[in-house]
Design a protein around this motif. Sequence first.
Motif, PDB file in Angstrom:
ATOM      1  N   LEU A 154     -59.740   4.246  20.946  1.00 38.66           N
ATOM      2  CA  LEU A 154     -60.275   4.390  22.300  1.00 38.66           C
ATOM      3  C   LEU A 154     -60.224   5.842  22.765  1.00 38.66           C
ATOM      4  O   LEU A 154     -60.932   6.221  23.698  1.00 38.66           O
ATOM      5  N   GLY A 155     -59.423   6.664  22.108  1.00 38.41           N
ATOM      6  CA  GLY A 155     -59.360   8.076  22.446  1.00 38.41           C
ATOM      7  C   GLY A 155     -60.671   8.807  22.217  1.00 38.41           C
ATOM      8  O   GLY A 155     -60.873   9.899  22.762  1.00 38.41           O
ATOM      9  N   ASN A 156     -61.574   8.239  21.407  1.00 37.83           N
ATOM     10  CA  ASN A 156     -62.917   8.808  21.306  1.00 37.83           C
ATOM     11  C   ASN A 156     -63.620   8.762  22.647  1.00 37.83           C
ATOM     12  O   ASN A 156     -64.313   9.697  23.032  1.00 37.83           O
ATOM     13  N   VAL A 157     -63.447   7.655  23.343  1.00 39.20           N
ATOM     14  CA  VAL A 157     -64.132   7.427  24.613  1.00 39.20           C
ATOM     15  C   VAL A 157     -63.465   8.201  25.743  1.00 39.20           C
ATOM     16  O   VAL A 157     -64.138   8.805  26.582  1.00 39.20           O
ATOM     17  N   ASP A 158     -62.140   8.199  25.758  1.00 43.13           N
ATOM     18  CA  ASP A 158     -61.395   8.837  26.858  1.00 43.13           C
ATOM     19  C   ASP A 158     -60.228   9.650  26.304  1.00 43.13           C
ATOM     20  O   ASP A 158     -59.061   9.282  26.472  1.00 43.13           O
ATOM     21  N   PRO A 159     -60.507  10.755  25.634  1.00 42.33           N
ATOM     22  CA  PRO A 159     -59.408  11.555  25.091  1.00 42.33           C
ATOM     23  C   PRO A 159     -58.481  12.081  26.177  1.00 42.33           C
ATOM     24  O   PRO A 159     -57.259  12.127  25.994  1.00 42.33           O
TER      25      PRO A 159
END
Length: 310
Positions: free
Chosen positions: A216-221
């Motif tokens: 999910l860090g791709n979306v909201d690093p």
Amino acid sequence: MTTSDIAASPALTGVIPPVVTPLTPDGEVDVASLVRLVDHLVEGGVDALFTLGSSSEVAYLTDAQREVVLDTVVGHVGGQVPVLAGVIDMTTPRVLAHVRVAVAAGVSGLVATAPFYTRTHPAEIRTHFRAVAAGGGVPLYAYDLPVSVHTKLSADLLIELAAEGVLAGVKDSSGDDGGLRQVILRREGSFSVLTGSEVTVDSALWMGADGVVPGLGNVDPQGYVNLVRSASLGDWEAARREQERLVRLFEIVHVGGTRMGGSSSGLGAFKAALHLRGIIDHPATALPQVPLNDEETARIGKHLAAAGLL
């Protein structure tokens, strides 16, 4: 680099997202979108990048596509942050072939699972990791992923290989919090313990983990960077609030429901979110994954808006 040098390397810490691999509608690597994604992650403050992991759809990529991903990411990052490469494959000879390509591309470290498909014994798993470490000459991180590999890496095995200088750390995606804690309690030196769970990062950090590898860090690093920063400052209330916001955002991985597999739903959600945010050109996933439909994509948009990302 010798095993003693690797063992003495600084610990890998912080937020290390497993970089999604953008694809064109005809299934080729979308290099322009991948470059924008890398910029999005680096500008978000991440500490390193992990290419060719599960969230990268590594199992679906050809060897040529893997090489395009490595050359693109390593070349574009230009040393701003470390780049790790997954060298994930069924058996040691196949993994060693990926190791040679990754090292030639200039990666900072390697990530490998235990062998899979074939039935293995712990003695064979030890031999596997020793061979990969010797063949790479850069820090090697074990990827504990029993849901896909069907082997749980024990604390005994990880600590033994760490003491030998074979392993520099572990990404724990096992979901076994007790096992994770055993590794944290028993490790020595700079051995990095990284959680692969997007939704329990605050508790893993509280136990003593060094960082997180969140799809999910791709979306909201920036969200994960804020969470880790709050924890490092001892502001556990702020860390909990940010974790709970990310837990709600993580609901996007379930929008596909029961009409598709979990990978189709989860990876499709990450790509749809990145597409909605204008970071990648296409939300395409590799065959045979089932694509999300318009209604499911619209639901992802609502989650992004609720999280303050649209």
